[in-house]
Design an enzyme around this catalytic site. Sequence first.
Site, PDB file in Angstrom:
ATOM      1  N   HIS A 157       0.848  -1.207   0.000  1.00  0.00           N
ATOM      2  CA  HIS A 157       0.000   0.000   0.000  1.00  0.00           C
ATOM      3  C   HIS A 157       0.885   1.258   0.000  1.00  0.00           C
ATOM      4  O   HIS A 157       0.851   2.066   0.944  1.00  0.00           O
ATOM      5  CB  HIS A 157      -0.851  -0.071   1.275  1.00  0.00           C
ATOM      6  N   GLU A 259      -0.656   1.542  -5.312  1.00  0.00           N
ATOM      7  CA  GLU A 259      -0.483   0.268  -4.621  1.00  0.00           C
ATOM      8  C   GLU A 259      -0.471  -0.909  -5.594  1.00  0.00           C
ATOM      9  O   GLU A 259      -1.248  -0.922  -6.554  1.00  0.00           O
ATOM     10  CB  GLU A 259      -1.655   0.077  -3.633  1.00  0.00           C
TER      11      GLU A 259
HETATM   12  O1  TA6 Z   1      -6.138   1.200  -0.547  1.00  0.00           O
HETATM   13  C1  TA6 Z   1      -7.065   2.246  -0.477  1.00  0.00           C
HETATM   14  C2  TA6 Z   1      -7.820   2.134   0.811  1.00  0.00           C
HETATM   15  O2  TA6 Z   1      -8.448   0.887   0.900  1.00  0.00           O
HETATM   16  C3  TA6 Z   1      -8.773   3.308   0.915  1.00  0.00           C
HETATM   17  O3  TA6 Z   1     -10.121   2.927   0.820  1.00  0.00           O
HETATM   18  C4  TA6 Z   1      -8.424   3.983   2.210  1.00  0.00           C
HETATM   19  O4  TA6 Z   1      -9.310   3.814   3.204  1.00  0.00           O
HETATM   20  C5  TA6 Z   1      -7.026   3.471   2.483  1.00  0.00           C
HETATM   21  O5  TA6 Z   1      -6.922   2.216   1.920  1.00  0.00           O
HETATM   22  C6  TA6 Z   1      -6.443   3.538   3.880  1.00  0.00           C
HETATM   23  O6  TA6 Z   1      -6.852   2.509   4.713  1.00  0.00           O
HETATM   24  P1  TA6 Z   1      -6.435   2.511   6.238  1.00  0.00           P
HETATM   25  O7  TA6 Z   1      -6.983   1.250   6.821  1.00  0.00           O
HETATM   26  O8  TA6 Z   1      -4.934   2.503   6.257  1.00  0.00           O
HETATM   27  O9  TA6 Z   1      -7.002   3.765   6.834  1.00  0.00           O
END
Ligand code: TA6
Length: 284
Positions: A157, A259
């Site tokens: 991510h 990502e």
């Molecule tokens: O990868 C994108 C995502 O799934 C978004 O929807 C956003 O919420 C982000 O990840 C961050 O997630 P987190 O659990 O780290 O707040």
Amino acid sequence: MPTKPSIEAIEFHGIEAIRLNGPGGASAIISNLGAQVLSWVTPDGRERLFLSEWAVFDGSAPIRGGIPVCFPQFGNLGDLPKHGFLRTREWTLGDQRCADDFALVTLEISDDEETRELWPFPFRAEITLMLEVDRIDVEFCVENTGGEPFQFTGALHSYLRLVQVEDAALEGLYGCDYRDAANEDQVIRETGTEIRIEAETDRVYHQVKRPLSLQAGNHSLTIQSQNFPDVVIWNPWVERCGQLADMEPEGWRQMLCVEAAIAQEPVTLPVGEEWYGRQTLVVA
Ligand code: TA6
């Protein structure tokens, strides 16, 4: 005389981490908590990863920034905690190696009672970070050490640091379908040759075959992945950023998540087999 690459254990924001001193003055830091790459500095002295000034380092929440490891679930695609459970777990140090042109470290983790309570499958996973003069490779490897096959989704991510996200243009996604979480999960075909961020953006692009190129001012990065079929693009923009307790109010402007993901189709891992996927970031 250029100094030789080296690896050292350090404390970073009060937690245990490994610092890779790479060739040409490049460096990177990866934490034992979450096996999360938290810093990548290129020889020009520039930090390439975003790490929130308000990030939490006590394991009570995932660290906001760097390259979190999402496994065995991407986002909310199942009943597990969002993005799985590896982000807030302690990993142990495995292999570490240096040569004139690289520094490499591996962190490892296996299932335990707590993970099996959430997800009943035995596994062993590794994150390997390799630092070269102008690139990092982050490889995630998982082995099914149990007695039955399991399925997983996941992601690396990556939070890329930008001076101003409004200046960014991302190329390489033309013609791919994406699921738009900021737009009622509609599936839309990308018709732009370059993507610009002008509002909250939360998209999963499917079956991305080409490397991506990110341009932002004098910043230029090539993003490649192997075995991760999907690409997620995320920027919370102003309002959503304000709702994130661990993100400074202007943080949204300095980041773009690009990502390497498995989201559309889970991977099925048979007994005794291994799967690996990699994301490579290269400064151009
Ligand atoms: O990868 C994108 C995502 O799934 C978004 O929807 C956003 O919420 C982000 O990840 C961050 O997630 P987190 O659990 O780290 O707040």
